[in-house]
Scaffold this active site. Structure first.
Site, PDB file in Angstrom:
ATOM      1  N   GLN A   2       2.548 -23.942 -28.526  1.00 49.32           N
ATOM      2  CA  GLN A   2       3.821 -24.496 -28.061  1.00 49.32           C
ATOM      3  C   GLN A   2       5.003 -23.674 -28.566  1.00 49.32           C
ATOM      4  OE1 GLN A   2       4.673 -27.636 -26.041  1.00 49.32           O
ATOM      5  NE2 GLN A   2       2.850 -26.554 -25.367  1.00 49.32           N
ATOM      6  N   PHE A  41       8.413 -29.124 -17.932  1.00 46.72           N
ATOM      7  CA  PHE A  41       9.599 -28.685 -18.670  1.00 46.72           C
ATOM      8  C   PHE A  41      10.826 -29.550 -18.400  1.00 46.72           C
ATOM      9  CE2 PHE A  41       7.209 -24.737 -17.425  1.00 46.72           C
ATOM     10  CZ  PHE A  41       6.524 -24.621 -18.621  1.00 46.72           C
ATOM     11  N   GLU A  50       9.892 -28.727 -27.755  1.00 41.43           N
ATOM     12  CA  GLU A  50      11.152 -28.147 -27.272  1.00 41.43           C
ATOM     13  C   GLU A  50      11.799 -27.176 -28.247  1.00 41.43           C
ATOM     14  OE1 GLU A  50      13.488 -31.312 -24.759  1.00 41.43           O
ATOM     15  OE2 GLU A  50      12.862 -32.212 -26.644  1.00 41.43           O
ATOM     16  N   GLY A 100      11.195 -35.083 -24.457  1.00 39.65           N
ATOM     17  CA  GLY A 100      11.852 -35.067 -25.754  1.00 39.65           C
ATOM     18  C   GLY A 100      10.945 -34.754 -26.934  1.00 39.65           C
ATOM     19  N   SER A 101       9.855 -34.037 -26.715  1.00 37.82           N
ATOM     20  CA  SER A 101       8.934 -33.649 -27.795  1.00 37.82           C
ATOM     21  C   SER A 101       8.279 -34.835 -28.481  1.00 37.82           C
ATOM     22  CB  SER A 101       9.676 -32.816 -28.866  1.00 37.82           C
ATOM     23  OG  SER A 101      10.360 -31.727 -28.318  1.00 37.82           O
ATOM     24  N   MET A 122       0.675 -32.098 -19.685  1.00 40.91           N
ATOM     25  CA  MET A 122       1.392 -31.073 -18.921  1.00 40.91           C
ATOM     26  C   MET A 122       0.911 -29.677 -19.271  1.00 40.91           C
ATOM     27  SD  MET A 122       5.233 -32.659 -19.253  1.00 40.91           S
ATOM     28  CE  MET A 122       5.084 -33.587 -20.764  1.00 40.91           C
ATOM     29  N   LEU A 161       0.076   6.687  10.511  1.00 39.62           N
ATOM     30  CA  LEU A 161       0.118   7.602   9.372  1.00 39.62           C
ATOM     31  C   LEU A 161      -1.313   7.829   8.879  1.00 39.62           C
ATOM     32  CD1 LEU A 161       1.583   9.200   7.180  1.00 39.62           C
ATOM     33  CD2 LEU A 161       1.891   7.061   5.926  1.00 39.62           C
ATOM     34  N   ASP A 178       9.560   2.288  -4.678  1.00 42.31           N
ATOM     35  CA  ASP A 178       9.646   3.264  -5.761  1.00 42.31           C
ATOM     36  C   ASP A 178       9.053   4.605  -5.374  1.00 42.31           C
ATOM     37  OD1 ASP A 178      10.878   1.770  -7.866  1.00 42.31           O
ATOM     38  OD2 ASP A 178       9.042   0.606  -8.055  1.00 42.31           O
ATOM     39  N   SER A 223       0.851  -1.192   0.000  1.00 40.25           N
ATOM     40  CA  SER A 223       0.000   0.000   0.000  1.00 40.25           C
ATOM     41  C   SER A 223       0.882   1.235   0.000  1.00 40.25           C
ATOM     42  CB  SER A 223      -0.912   0.008   1.223  1.00 40.25           C
ATOM     43  OG  SER A 223      -0.145   0.203   2.397  1.00 40.25           O
TER      44      SER A 223
END
Length: 978
Positions: free
Chosen positions: A850, A454, A917, A735-736, A694, A58, A14, A1
């Site tokens: 993909q 992955f 991949e 491995g695709s 996946m 505050l 910031d 906040s």
């Protein structure tokens, strides 16, 4: 906040530097009292000590209006443009005297350079009364660097970069104010050079625009045949609404327990003692499990060094699992795990980096080598020899669903159900059975779907399943183990960091005749898949280039870090980047454009790879030429050059990268697949196979295959789960190859079933599936069929350096344009055009998804994702605060994917290609576009165009490579990636 930023005094806030320089006032309240203090008072001592009373709150912040002659600005630079804490930020304000000739007031505050927001008080005092000119800028830079002292050991590292940002922000502020003063008093202040004006513009992200181009189905294809059509992901709506069930969504089992890991805090040490007494006293704690509770196997040997379930006697990395706490809730388990006291005796050496492993000769065996042609003789005939190296950082898997296991003892015959987020149910079954000392037929592993993997849910998931199963076996209760993000990152490793050392011989015209490459990867403390990965590094290192004389060597380093493991691309993203890096440097040496050297050396005619497998590169050339055309490469290259002539502090770069990605497992045994199809008497079909969903849409494609083969509507076919009870001995989904192998098995099962039903269908061709199924049942015809695929024939002889390890090749090309900010190192991905040859797509929607996802993950690997360890081997980057993956702001503003019209048949299902991949490597087009932009910046500054860059190309690396008067104030000492 807003208020929380102020009260916390965070060094990375910031808002605080802006409020502090803006003379903002805090309105504070306590019992019977109101008080007003400047925001700047909170940071007056530079330590963030509390200037507020404990009872004060505050209430509000008063922000005053600016007045004539007053200018306020704010700056920040982060690892990622959005949703990222700043590396350094700043607020700056100046107020001029009435005549606007001299400074009346000036204040400068920085964040990210100390324990709180810091004021450059001494610098500001020295500047009061001075005119706004270059002499003031030079003095201000030198003074502020002295005042904002960052020692080389400062927390957070990046010291030279942070110091450079301090003065770069000051320069930006100087230009902003000078521009405003020039507009107010045109004759009093000098013009800003036109090529400096771009320093005043920040890089902003725009809403991405995208285009996807694919081939429609053949005109004669039946309307009900779904193959080749962009069918939506079977679970797409469930993903969107949150209805999709993942492992941790499974409802609680009666008297279920929760498991929390206890991990090593030392990188290399002997375990002296483990004291769990305090943990066992904690509320809700049931037990502590360790190596003593493992009924059978604790160490699994695939190589000389075992992969280990529980540490026994010693630990070899920070994060190694020593024991685990089981309790009645996740919170209780974690609190108790923190109370386990482990005493260590440190051991030497502690090896963390690849360089240290080479120094100590610490490697996993065997070493792999591949040689083709006469390399030594070729080096004698070339015009030039280039030698160098590139460092490539690792990458965390950062799947959305962390490692998740639920183990449920069945209560008799030592049976146990394992629900796991794994890519390899058979491996989970195998290791758990071995760990518990029971036959595999007592362990049933189930997977509905997993939330991303992955490559990260193979070995480590199986180990965690063993630990959870040991706890369930000991307690007799169901046990759930769901890792939080920090523990997942700590324990599970990731992509292998690598160093590529190269020696390349070439002619002046850019033709490369010889390469001698050595690649070292950081394997971590156990072998895992490191040996397989270095094999793929060598086999795929040539990428798209026909180099007649090749000598390559790869080694996996044994270090005291958590074991690194399989990751999308499996070695090719590292090996391919090594190759493209020296190609880029060869071009610089020859005075040619990188794309010219790429074209000169690209495979063009049918021939052999370095391991003597036949290659037909016609579609490689088609992808390259089509990408050149669709991206309007040469037109845009000229526009980039013109932009760079007109802008000193912003530069653009453009790069086009070819792709040759071999697909296959190197051995047939890993490519087996099976499927099971049940036809019920209501005409519905239940389909199952050994593949894992996946998020890539594998089940959707398998339903499309079954629909085509059975000539049945998609709505009639349902997929339930992947389980070792229905499809035994299934290979991993890696491995695709998930669609290739499982698709063949589903096709085989459906054809078997259809063949049995042919007599019935022929007798009633207009009947429904319900009618055919009922009739078949009445005739005692088996309505269940299995399908099987043996896998592609594949082999590689490492002694001879030859074989047929892959079944086919995916080709592609990618052009990317970027813009960089030379003062901060920030960059923006302007446009990306990809052309991919993926054969005949089964589902263009999923395939394009993909490609897009892989590309974005690749740009994260090569430009953003940075893993950091302490000198003691402790992982710093344990979550999204410290580790940044690409966000929406990183997607190219214009993103185009085109699928090449098929012209070559493949042996895969329906002549498709597995592409999960391959697209990741195309993310390096961003890396080389940035390289091109940095080259332009360096050339304009009189620096060499022949230089090397390491991966990831973070804002720090970009800024420090664009050397200028500000970086010279902050000399850069290079650091080595772990």
């Amino acid at each position: 906040s807003f208020g929380g930023n102020i009260i916390s005094r965070s060094p990375t806030s910031d808002i605080n530097p802006v409020l502090a320089v803006g003379n903002c006032i805090l309105n504070l309240a306590s019992q019977g009292r109101m008080r007003r203090i400047p925001v700047s008072d909170l940071f007056a001592d530079g330590l963030g000590n509390n200037t507020l009373e404990p009872e004060e709150i505050l209430v509000s912040v008063h922000i005053p209006h600016s007045i004539k002659g007053e200018f306020v600005s704010a700056f920040r630079q982060a690892q990622r443009r959005e949703n990222a804490l700043p590396i350094v930020n700043a607020g700056m304000r100046v107020l001029f005297e009435d005549n606007c000739n001299t400074i009346k007031e000036i204040s400068i505050f920085y964040g990210g350079v100390g324990s709180t927001t810091l004021a450059a008080t001494q610098t500001c005092q020295a500047l009061i009364g001075r005119p706004w000119n270059e002499q003031l800028l030079d003095e201000a830079c030198r003074r502020v660097l002295t005042e904002m002292c960052l020692p080389s050991s400062a927390p957070g590292g990046k010291v030279e970069y942070r110091r450079t940002l301090i003065v770069s922000f000051l320069f930006k502020f100087y230009l902003e104010v000078l521009q405003s003063l020039k507009m107010m008093y045109p004759t009093w202040y000098p013009d800003i050079p036109d090529n400096y004006l771009s320093a005043l513009e920040s890089l902003h992200s725009k809403i991405p625009q995208s285009m996807q181009i694919y081939q429609d189905v053949e005109p004669g294809q039946l309307a009900q045949d779904p193959v080749g059509r962009p069918v939506m992901h079977q679970s797409g709506l469930k993903h969107t609404t949150g209805e999709a069930i993942y492992c941790d969504d499974i409802r609680a089992v009666d008297e279920e327990l929760f498991l929390a890991l206890v991990t090593s805090s030392k990188a290399h040490a002997k375990i002296i003692s483990i004291d769990a007494s305090e943990a066992l006293k904690m509320p809700g704690v049931v037990d502590v499990v360790s190596v003593q509770d493992v009924p059978a196997t604790n160490e699994f040997y695939n190589y000389d060094v075992p992969d280990i379930i529980f540490a026994r006697e010693q630990v070899t990395c920070v994060g190694q699992i020593v024991c685990a706490v089981v309790a009645d809730s996740d919170i209780h388990a974690k609190r108790a795990a923190a109370k386990v006291n482990i005493q260590y005796e440190p051991k030497e050496p502690v090896i963390l980096t690849i360089e240290e492993a080479i120094e100590h000769n610490s490697f996993f065996e065997p070493v792999r080598k591949l040689e083709h042609g006469d390399v030594d003789n070729a080096f004698k005939t070339v015009d030039h020899i280039l030698e160098g190296e590139i460092l490539i950082g690792g990458q965390q898997h950062f799947y959305m669903e962390t490692q998740s296991i639920l183990a449920i003892p069945k209560g008799e015959d030592k049976e146990m159900d394992i629900y796991a987020s794994t890519q390899h149910p058979m491996f989970v079954q195998e290791l758990v059975a071995s760990c518990l000392g029971v036959p595999r037929n007592r362990i049933m592993c189930h997977v509905k779907r997993i939330g991303g993997a992955f490559g990260g849910k193979l070995m480590k998931t199986s180990h965690l399943a063993c630990i959870t199963a040991v706890a369930a076996n000991k307690t007799g209760h169901a046990v759930r183990c769901i890792l939080d993000r920090g523990t997942d990152a700590l324990v599970c490793g990731g992509r292998h960091p690598a160093i590529g050392k190269y020696k390349v011989g070439f002619l002046t015209n850019g033709r490369i005749l010889a390469m001698d490459i050595s690649v070292y990867v950081n394997g971590g403390c156990t072998p895992d898949d490191s040996i397989l990965i270095i094999e793929i590094v060598l086999l795929k290192m040539d990428n798209a280039y026909n180099i007649p004389n090749v000598r390559t060597c790869a080694r996996a380093c044994k270090t005291n870090l958590p074991s690194n493991t399989a990751f999308r691309g499996f070695g090719f993203p590292q090996g391919g980047l090594v190759t493209e890096s020296w190609v880029t440097r060869v071009a610089a040496r020859c005075g040619l454009l990188p794309e010219q050297v790429r074209e000169i050396n690209m495979y063009k005619e049918n021939g052999l790879t370095p391991y003597k497998q036949e290659l037909k590169p016609q579609n490689l050339l088609r992808c390259w030429n089509e990408c050149m055309e669709k991206s309007a490469y040469y037109t845009r290259k000229a526009a980039v050059d013109e932009f760079n002539k007109q802008n000193y502090w912003k530069k653009k770069g453009i790069a086009i990268i070819p792709l040759k990605f071999p697909v296959g497992f190197c051995v047939r045994v890993l490519g087996q697949a099976a499927a099971l199809v049940h036809l019920y008497t209501d005409g519905s079909v239940l389909l199952t196979h050994g593949g894992i969903e996946m998020g890539q849409g594998l089940h959707t494609k398998m339903i499309q295959v079954a629909s085509r083969e059975l000539k049945m509507p998609l709505s009639n076919i349902h997929f339930c789960e992947t389980s070792t009870t229905t499809v035994p001995n299934a290979c991993a989904s890696v491995g695709s190859m998930g669609t290739d192998t499982n698709g063949m098995a589903v096709k085989d099962a459906c054809q078997t079933l259809l063949k049995r039903l042919e007599p019935i269908i022929s007798q009633n061709p207009k009947g429904s599936w319900k009618e055919w199924a009922k009739e078949a049942f009445e005739q005692s015809i088996n309505l269940s069929a299995t399908g099987y695929f043996r896998g592609y024939e594949a082999n590689i002889d490492w002694e001879k350096g030859e074989g047929h390890p892959f079944e086919y090749f995916i080709f592609g090309a990618c052009c990317t344009e970027v813009e960089i900010d030379c003062l901060t190192g920030d960059h923006k991905n302007v446009r990306t055009d990809i052309v991919m040859d993926i054969g005949c797509s089964i589902n263009p929607a999923l395939d394009i998804g993909q490609i897009e996802g892989a590309f974005v993950q690749g740009l994260g690997l090569y430009t953003m994702e940075e893993i950091k360890f302490s000198p003691e081997g402790v992982l710093y980057t344990r979550g999204p605060d410290q580790y940044k993956i690409p966000a929406v702001c990183d997607i190219p503003e214009h993103f185009s994917i085109s699928l090449l019209a098929s012209s070559q048949s493949t042996p895969a299902i329906y002549s498709s290609k597995g592409l999960g991949e391959s697209g990741l490597f195309l993310g390096c087009s961003v890396f080389f576009a940035i390289w091109d932009a940095v080259t332009a910046a360096r050339r304009e500054r009189g620096l060499s165009g022949d230089f090397g860059l390491n991966s990831p190309l973070t804002p720090e690396c970009i800024r420090m490579a664009c050397a200028d008067q500000f970086t010279k104030m902050c000399p850069h000492s290079s650091t080595l990636a772990l």
